[in-house]
Scaffold this motif. Structure first.
Motif, PDB file in Angstrom:
ATOM      1  N   LYS A 169       0.833  -1.204   0.000  1.00  0.00           N
ATOM      2  CA  LYS A 169       0.000   0.000   0.000  1.00  0.00           C
ATOM      3  C   LYS A 169       0.870   1.259   0.000  1.00  0.00           C
ATOM      4  O   LYS A 169       1.791   1.398   0.788  1.00  0.00           O
ATOM      5  CB  LYS A 169      -0.932  -0.011   1.207  1.00  0.00           C
ATOM      6  CG  LYS A 169      -1.853  -1.237   1.209  1.00  0.00           C
ATOM      7  CD  LYS A 169      -2.712  -1.289   2.429  1.00  0.00           C
ATOM      8  CE  LYS A 169      -3.639  -2.488   2.380  1.00  0.00           C
ATOM      9  NZ  LYS A 169      -2.917  -3.769   2.476  1.00  0.00           N
ATOM     10  N   TYR A 177      -3.302   0.043  -3.523  1.00  0.00           N
ATOM     11  CA  TYR A 177      -3.234  -1.124  -2.654  1.00  0.00           C
ATOM     12  C   TYR A 177      -2.427  -2.259  -3.290  1.00  0.00           C
ATOM     13  O   TYR A 177      -2.405  -3.368  -2.766  1.00  0.00           O
ATOM     14  CB  TYR A 177      -4.627  -1.586  -2.247  1.00  0.00           C
ATOM     15  CG  TYR A 177      -5.291  -0.667  -1.245  1.00  0.00           C
ATOM     16  CD1 TYR A 177      -6.645  -0.795  -0.959  1.00  0.00           C
ATOM     17  CD2 TYR A 177      -4.576   0.319  -0.578  1.00  0.00           C
ATOM     18  CE1 TYR A 177      -7.257   0.050  -0.032  1.00  0.00           C
ATOM     19  CE2 TYR A 177      -5.171   1.167   0.336  1.00  0.00           C
ATOM     20  CZ  TYR A 177      -6.524   1.018   0.607  1.00  0.00           C
ATOM     21  OH  TYR A 177      -7.118   1.853   1.512  1.00  0.00           O
ATOM     22  N   TYR A 224       0.365  -1.856  11.395  1.00  0.00           N
ATOM     23  CA  TYR A 224      -0.039  -0.456  11.322  1.00  0.00           C
ATOM     24  C   TYR A 224       1.162   0.466  11.218  1.00  0.00           C
ATOM     25  O   TYR A 224       1.148   1.563  11.741  1.00  0.00           O
ATOM     26  CB  TYR A 224      -0.884  -0.104  12.541  1.00  0.00           C
ATOM     27  CG  TYR A 224      -2.256  -0.729  12.487  1.00  0.00           C
ATOM     28  CD1 TYR A 224      -2.471  -2.012  12.955  1.00  0.00           C
ATOM     29  CD2 TYR A 224      -3.321  -0.037  11.938  1.00  0.00           C
ATOM     30  CE1 TYR A 224      -3.723  -2.586  12.886  1.00  0.00           C
ATOM     31  CE2 TYR A 224      -4.573  -0.602  11.866  1.00  0.00           C
ATOM     32  CZ  TYR A 224      -4.778  -1.881  12.343  1.00  0.00           C
ATOM     33  OH  TYR A 224      -6.025  -2.438  12.275  1.00  0.00           O
ATOM     34  N   TYR A 240      -8.070   3.273  15.003  1.00  0.00           N
ATOM     35  CA  TYR A 240      -6.681   3.174  15.409  1.00  0.00           C
ATOM     36  C   TYR A 240      -6.092   4.578  15.278  1.00  0.00           C
ATOM     37  O   TYR A 240      -6.298   5.241  14.265  1.00  0.00           O
ATOM     38  CB  TYR A 240      -5.954   2.160  14.543  1.00  0.00           C
ATOM     39  CG  TYR A 240      -6.657   0.821  14.579  1.00  0.00           C
ATOM     40  CD1 TYR A 240      -7.563   0.475  13.592  1.00  0.00           C
ATOM     41  CD2 TYR A 240      -6.441  -0.050  15.634  1.00  0.00           C
ATOM     42  CE1 TYR A 240      -8.237  -0.731  13.639  1.00  0.00           C
ATOM     43  CE2 TYR A 240      -7.113  -1.261  15.688  1.00  0.00           C
ATOM     44  CZ  TYR A 240      -8.012  -1.592  14.700  1.00  0.00           C
ATOM     45  OH  TYR A 240      -8.687  -2.782  14.763  1.00  0.00           O
ATOM     46  N   THR A 258      -7.244   5.770  11.458  1.00  0.00           N
ATOM     47  CA  THR A 258      -7.612   4.858  10.396  1.00  0.00           C
ATOM     48  C   THR A 258      -8.484   3.758  10.988  1.00  0.00           C
ATOM     49  O   THR A 258      -8.463   3.526  12.203  1.00  0.00           O
ATOM     50  CB  THR A 258      -6.381   4.255   9.693  1.00  0.00           C
ATOM     51  OG1 THR A 258      -6.809   3.516   8.546  1.00  0.00           O
ATOM     52  CG2 THR A 258      -5.624   3.316  10.624  1.00  0.00           C
ATOM     53  N   LEU A 259      -9.253   3.088  10.108  1.00  0.00           N
ATOM     54  CA  LEU A 259     -10.169   2.053  10.580  1.00  0.00           C
ATOM     55  C   LEU A 259      -9.532   0.674  10.592  1.00  0.00           C
ATOM     56  O   LEU A 259      -9.909  -0.180  11.376  1.00  0.00           O
ATOM     57  CB  LEU A 259     -11.426   2.027   9.717  1.00  0.00           C
ATOM     58  CG  LEU A 259     -12.336   3.253   9.807  1.00  0.00           C
ATOM     59  CD1 LEU A 259     -13.549   3.064   8.903  1.00  0.00           C
ATOM     60  CD2 LEU A 259     -12.785   3.493  11.244  1.00  0.00           C
ATOM     61  N   GLN A 260      -8.586   0.447   9.705  1.00  0.00           N
ATOM     62  CA  GLN A 260      -7.970  -0.874   9.651  1.00  0.00           C
ATOM     63  C   GLN A 260      -6.583  -0.761   9.053  1.00  0.00           C
ATOM     64  O   GLN A 260      -6.257   0.229   8.398  1.00  0.00           O
ATOM     65  CB  GLN A 260      -8.818  -1.845   8.835  1.00  0.00           C
ATOM     66  CG  GLN A 260      -8.968  -1.484   7.373  1.00  0.00           C
ATOM     67  CD  GLN A 260      -9.905  -2.425   6.645  1.00  0.00           C
ATOM     68  OE1 GLN A 260     -11.049  -2.621   7.033  1.00  0.00           O
ATOM     69  NE2 GLN A 260      -9.405  -3.035   5.591  1.00  0.00           N
ATOM     70  N   ALA A 261      -5.797  -1.780   9.282  1.00  0.00           N
ATOM     71  CA  ALA A 261      -4.407  -1.778   8.846  1.00  0.00           C
ATOM     72  C   ALA A 261      -4.295  -1.552   7.354  1.00  0.00           C
ATOM     73  O   ALA A 261      -4.981  -2.199   6.564  1.00  0.00           O
ATOM     74  CB  ALA A 261      -3.749  -3.101   9.208  1.00  0.00           C
ATOM     75  N   GLY A 262      -3.458  -0.596   6.988  1.00  0.00           N
ATOM     76  CA  GLY A 262      -3.167  -0.398   5.586  1.00  0.00           C
ATOM     77  C   GLY A 262      -4.095   0.534   4.854  1.00  0.00           C
ATOM     78  O   GLY A 262      -3.812   0.910   3.720  1.00  0.00           O
ATOM     79  N   THR A 263      -5.213   0.903   5.440  1.00  0.00           N
ATOM     80  CA  THR A 263      -6.035   1.919   4.780  1.00  0.00           C
ATOM     81  C   THR A 263      -5.446   3.291   5.109  1.00  0.00           C
ATOM     82  O   THR A 263      -4.716   3.445   6.077  1.00  0.00           O
ATOM     83  CB  THR A 263      -7.500   1.852   5.222  1.00  0.00           C
ATOM     84  OG1 THR A 263      -7.571   1.983   6.637  1.00  0.00           O
ATOM     85  CG2 THR A 263      -8.124   0.544   4.797  1.00  0.00           C
ATOM     86  N   ALA A 264      -5.776   4.262   4.283  1.00  0.00           N
ATOM     87  CA  ALA A 264      -5.137   5.566   4.396  1.00  0.00           C
ATOM     88  C   ALA A 264      -5.413   6.222   5.737  1.00  0.00           C
ATOM     89  O   ALA A 264      -6.495   6.104   6.301  1.00  0.00           O
ATOM     90  CB  ALA A 264      -5.614   6.472   3.274  1.00  0.00           C
ATOM     91  N   LEU A 265      -4.413   6.920   6.240  1.00  0.00           N
ATOM     92  CA  LEU A 265      -4.580   7.716   7.443  1.00  0.00           C
ATOM     93  C   LEU A 265      -5.337   8.993   7.114  1.00  0.00           C
ATOM     94  O   LEU A 265      -5.084   9.621   6.078  1.00  0.00           O
ATOM     95  CB  LEU A 265      -3.220   8.082   8.028  1.00  0.00           C
ATOM     96  CG  LEU A 265      -2.376   6.947   8.606  1.00  0.00           C
ATOM     97  CD1 LEU A 265      -0.997   7.466   8.988  1.00  0.00           C
ATOM     98  CD2 LEU A 265      -3.058   6.328   9.809  1.00  0.00           C
ATOM     99  N   ILE A 266      -6.229   9.385   7.997  1.00  0.00           N
ATOM    100  CA  ILE A 266      -6.929  10.661   7.894  1.00  0.00           C
ATOM    101  C   ILE A 266      -6.349  11.557   8.982  1.00  0.00           C
ATOM    102  O   ILE A 266      -6.341  11.188  10.161  1.00  0.00           O
ATOM    103  CB  ILE A 266      -8.439  10.498   8.092  1.00  0.00           C
ATOM    104  CG1 ILE A 266      -9.001   9.494   7.089  1.00  0.00           C
ATOM    105  CG2 ILE A 266      -9.137  11.865   7.951  1.00  0.00           C
ATOM    106  CD1 ILE A 266      -8.773   9.848   5.645  1.00  0.00           C
TER     107      ILE A 266
END
Lengths: 111, 113
Positions: free
Chosen positions: A31, A50, A98, B32, B94-102
């Motif tokens: 990612k 991704y 994370y 997270y 973020t909501l889950q591992a690997g999704t973009a940080l806000i």
């Protein structure tokens, strides 16, 4: 040491020029992300990927485009730069955990 | 959708004083949380993160943060700041591992002698 690299660090170009900002990572992360940072600091997600051949637009509309032909490489292109594109662009990557790693950024000035 | 609000845009403090940088988040599901620091002309460096477990998280450079689910907050604290702590600080979610940080809009911490 595993890291994420952005080039160039600083770029001043004229209006109408085509530019590509480079981003490479050595961690094998699937990612990757591009953020645009305003002069007032706020960070906006403009593109993400991704995996290879997967790209999506982020929350902030951007005239830039991205490609992901190799896992380690995620370049951002502006076909015709304008003064409104003046900003700092930050590239990041993340793996299964994370851990998000950020590059040092490219500070772009369009004159 | 999740969002992050950093309640103070600028925080001036004197050296060796304690500091708290405030961050609230909005989400209907588990999140997270992260704090990053940005020094001039550099990228973002992770200070600490909350994924699960103990609500008090210790990070680098003497910083710590407390996750408060009922108040949807993740405030960053340091008991005694140094001149070298002068930087921009960003809270992210973020909501889950690997999704973009806000990210939040950032807080400028200015430490003077």
């Amino acid at each position: 040491e595993a890291d994420i690299y952005q080039t160039p660090r600083y770029l001043v170009i004229g209006t109408g020029k085509k530019i590509t900002l480079e981003c490479s990572q050595t961690m094998g992360h699937d990612k990757m992300y591009w953020y645009q940072q305003d002069p007032g600091m706020e960070l906006h997600l403009i593109h993400y990927s991704y995996g290879v051949n997967s790209t999506e637009k982020g929350d902030l509309s951007s005239e830039s485009t991205v490609s992901r032909i190799r896992t380690e490489h995620f370049p951002l292109t502006l076909e015709s730069a304008r003064p409104s594109h003046t900003s700092q662009y930050l590239c990041a990557s993340s793996g299964l955990s994370y851990g998000y790693t950020f590059g040092s950024g490219t500070r772009l000035t369009v004159v | 959708a999740q969002s992050v609000t950093q309640l103070d845009s600028q925080v001036p403090v004197f050296e060796e004083a304690p500091v708290e940088l405030r961050c609230n988040y909005s989400s209907s599901v588990s999140v997270y949380l992260f704090w990053y620091v940005q020094y001039p002309n550099q990228g973002l460096q992770l200070l600490l993160k909350y994924l699960s477990g103990s609500t008090l998280v210790k990070g680098i450079n003497g910083f710590e943060a407390e996750f408060n689910k009922s108040q949807t907050s993740f405030h960053l604290r340091k008991p005694s700041v140094h001149i070298s702590d002068t930087a921009e600080y960003f809270c992210a979610v973020t909501l889950q591992a690997g999704t973009a940080l806000i990210f939040g809009k950032g807080t400028t911490l200015s430490v003077s002698s």
